[in-house]
Motif scaffolding. Structure first.
Motif, mmCIF file in Angstrom:
data_model
loop_
_atom_site.group_PDB
_atom_site.id
_atom_site.type_symbol
_atom_site.label_atom_id
_atom_site.label_comp_id
_atom_site.label_asym_id
_atom_site.label_seq_id
_atom_site.Cartn_x
_atom_site.Cartn_y
_atom_site.Cartn_z
ATOM 1 N N TYR A 1 51.701 28.129 54.849
ATOM 2 C CA TYR A 1 50.941 27.234 55.741
ATOM 3 C C TYR A 1 51.367 25.780 55.539
ATOM 4 N N ARG A 2 51.510 25.355 54.284
ATOM 5 C CA ARG A 2 51.871 23.961 54.033
ATOM 6 C C ARG A 2 53.289 23.659 54.530
ATOM 7 N N TRP A 3 54.172 24.654 54.405
ATOM 8 C CA TRP A 3 55.543 24.474 54.873
ATOM 9 C C TRP A 3 55.590 24.359 56.405
ATOM 10 N N ARG B 1 41.465 33.967 54.570
ATOM 11 C CA ARG B 1 40.669 35.172 54.834
ATOM 12 C C ARG B 1 40.155 35.829 53.553
ATOM 13 N N PRO B 2 40.968 35.971 52.500
ATOM 14 C CA PRO B 2 40.458 36.598 51.274
ATOM 15 C C PRO B 2 39.371 35.780 50.573
ATOM 16 N N ILE C 1 46.622 34.693 48.435
ATOM 17 C CA ILE C 1 46.185 33.331 48.766
ATOM 18 C C ILE C 1 47.304 32.309 48.569
ATOM 19 N N LEU C 2 47.897 32.253 47.371
ATOM 20 C CA LEU C 2 48.855 31.196 47.075
ATOM 21 C C LEU C 2 50.082 31.243 47.980
ATOM 22 N N GLY D 1 34.696 29.655 34.563
ATOM 23 C CA GLY D 1 34.305 29.437 33.188
ATOM 24 C C GLY D 1 33.716 30.642 32.476
ATOM 25 N N ILE D 2 33.634 31.791 33.150
ATOM 26 C CA ILE D 2 33.076 33.003 32.527
ATOM 27 C C ILE D 2 34.134 34.093 32.437
ATOM 28 N N GLU D 3 34.710 34.467 33.560
ATOM 29 C CA GLU D 3 35.803 35.437 33.653
ATOM 30 C C GLU D 3 36.582 35.142 34.923
ATOM 31 N N THR D 4 37.731 35.779 35.077
ATOM 32 C CA THR D 4 38.537 35.554 36.271
ATOM 33 C C THR D 4 38.978 36.883 36.884
ATOM 34 N N GLY D 5 39.332 36.791 38.159
ATOM 35 C CA GLY D 5 39.835 37.960 38.863
ATOM 36 C C GLY D 5 41.316 38.160 38.622
ATOM 37 N N SER D 6 41.920 38.996 39.443
ATOM 38 C CA SER D 6 43.329 39.352 39.293
ATOM 39 C C SER D 6 44.238 38.207 39.725
ATOM 40 N N LEU D 7 45.045 37.701 38.782
ATOM 41 C CA LEU D 7 45.984 36.633 39.101
ATOM 42 C C LEU D 7 47.000 37.104 40.136
ATOM 43 N N LYS D 8 47.427 38.350 40.024
ATOM 44 C CA LYS D 8 48.402 38.901 40.967
ATOM 45 C C LYS D 8 47.854 38.864 42.389
ATOM 46 N N ARG D 9 46.593 39.269 42.557
ATOM 47 C CA ARG D 9 45.972 39.231 43.894
ATOM 48 C C ARG D 9 45.891 37.797 44.412
ATOM 49 N N MET D 10 45.517 36.857 43.555
ATOM 50 C CA MET D 10 45.411 35.461 43.984
ATOM 51 C C MET D 10 46.753 34.939 44.480
ATOM 52 N N VAL D 11 47.822 35.280 43.745
ATOM 53 C CA VAL D 11 49.154 34.794 44.111
ATOM 54 C C VAL D 11 49.593 35.367 45.448
#
Length: 291
Positions: free
Chosen positions: A173-175, A187-188, A166-167, A153-163
């Motif tokens: 993992y789900r597959w 880990r991240p 993590i994603l 709700g304030i700011e966000t990190g790098s969407l590219k890094r999240m994808v």
């Protein structure tokens, strides 16, 4: 209403995990169902009955007993009300409400009205911090103090890094679930030692829940201009979602009464035992300070 769970078996697994983790808290906890305009909300209630109220909002895409476990020292001093976020894993209604408008603020007002709490301090880690900020924008007078931890709700990190960090590993993992793939995916988020209970919840949620991917809208200085409650912000230096380097400067811009903004050195999004010990001491000190 579509279920947030992928299967009925997955829902049963989540609720069984919820009850197991709640029992492991070793607290006397009441569960109270409250009707709101958005549906039923389950609230965990603990702490001395005569103690002042304290509202704790859970993190997103997790279960409430995990969040409550982070603040156990505070249960000795406050009557704690911890609602299962509506539309997230737990025992509240599965109906998802928009985190982009006033809906969460209205939901919080409904809860406080039912509990006959006019004004109270609030603590929110991650998604829970975003809920507090949505409430501050809609009904600032209901918050006496606010503690925002690794906050949305304030700011966000790098969407590219999240994808990429993590994603994609989580989808792998789900597959094809394995402990090794799960550890690689989280880990991240942890950065250092991985808490086994949190790991179990993350794995189960990712396998069994249709994740809430919409974060609370970023708050603006204009909508928080009347929010004068003393506010403490604690942000993780290595938090991939909400890094301190982005959170703390922006918090100074949008929060009128920012008492302190602190960087949790070396911390990722999930906090280790040593950091949680410091956080609880810092929160208690902050809540005891006169306004």
């Amino acid at each position: 209403m579509a279920s947030i769970y992928r299967t009925s078996q997955g829902q049963a697994e989540i609720l069984q995990l919820y009850d197991s983790l709640l029992e492991q808290l070793n607290l006397i906890v009441q569960q109270q169902l409250i009707e709101t305009r958005f549906g039923l909300t389950n609230v965990l209630v603990t702490g001395p009955q005569e103690a002042p109220p304290l509202i704790i909002f859970q993190g997103g895409n997790t279960v409430n007993p995990i969040t409550l476990s982070w603040f156990l020292p505070l249960t000795k001093h406050y009557r704690i009300y911890a609602p299962d976020t509506i539309g997230h894993p737990g025992k509240s209604s599965e109906k998802r409400i928009s985190p982009k408008d006033d809906s969460f603020g209205k939901w919080v007002v409904d809860l406080l009205d039912f509990l006959k709490i006019q004004k109270a301090p609030m603590i929110g880690p991650s998604y829970g911090a975003g809920i507090i900020l949505r409430t501050a924008a809609y009904a600032h007078e209901r918050i006496s103090k606010a503690v925002l931890i690794v906050p949305s709700g304030i700011e966000t990190g790098s969407l590219k890094r999240m994808v990429f960090e993590i994603l994609i590993p989580m989808l792998v993992y789900r597959w094809s679930p394995s402990n090794e793939r799960l550890l690689r995916a989280v880990r991240p988020i942890f950065n250092d030692e991985v808490d086994e209970k949190s790991l179990q919840v993350i794995g189960s949620v990712f396998r069994n829940v249709k994740l809430e991917t919409k974060m609370p809208r970023l708050a603006t200085a204009e909508e928080l201009k009347d929010f004068t409650a003393p506010t403490l912000v604690l942000a993780g230096e290595k938090d991939i979602f909400f890094p301190a380097s982005k959170i703390l400067p922006q918090a100074k811009v949008i929060i009128p009464n920012l008492v302190a903004g602190e960087c949790l050195q070396g911390s990722g999004h999930f906090l280790n035992a040593k950091t949680l010990n410091y956080i609880n001491q810092r929160i208690f000190s902050f809540l005891q300070e006169s306004e």
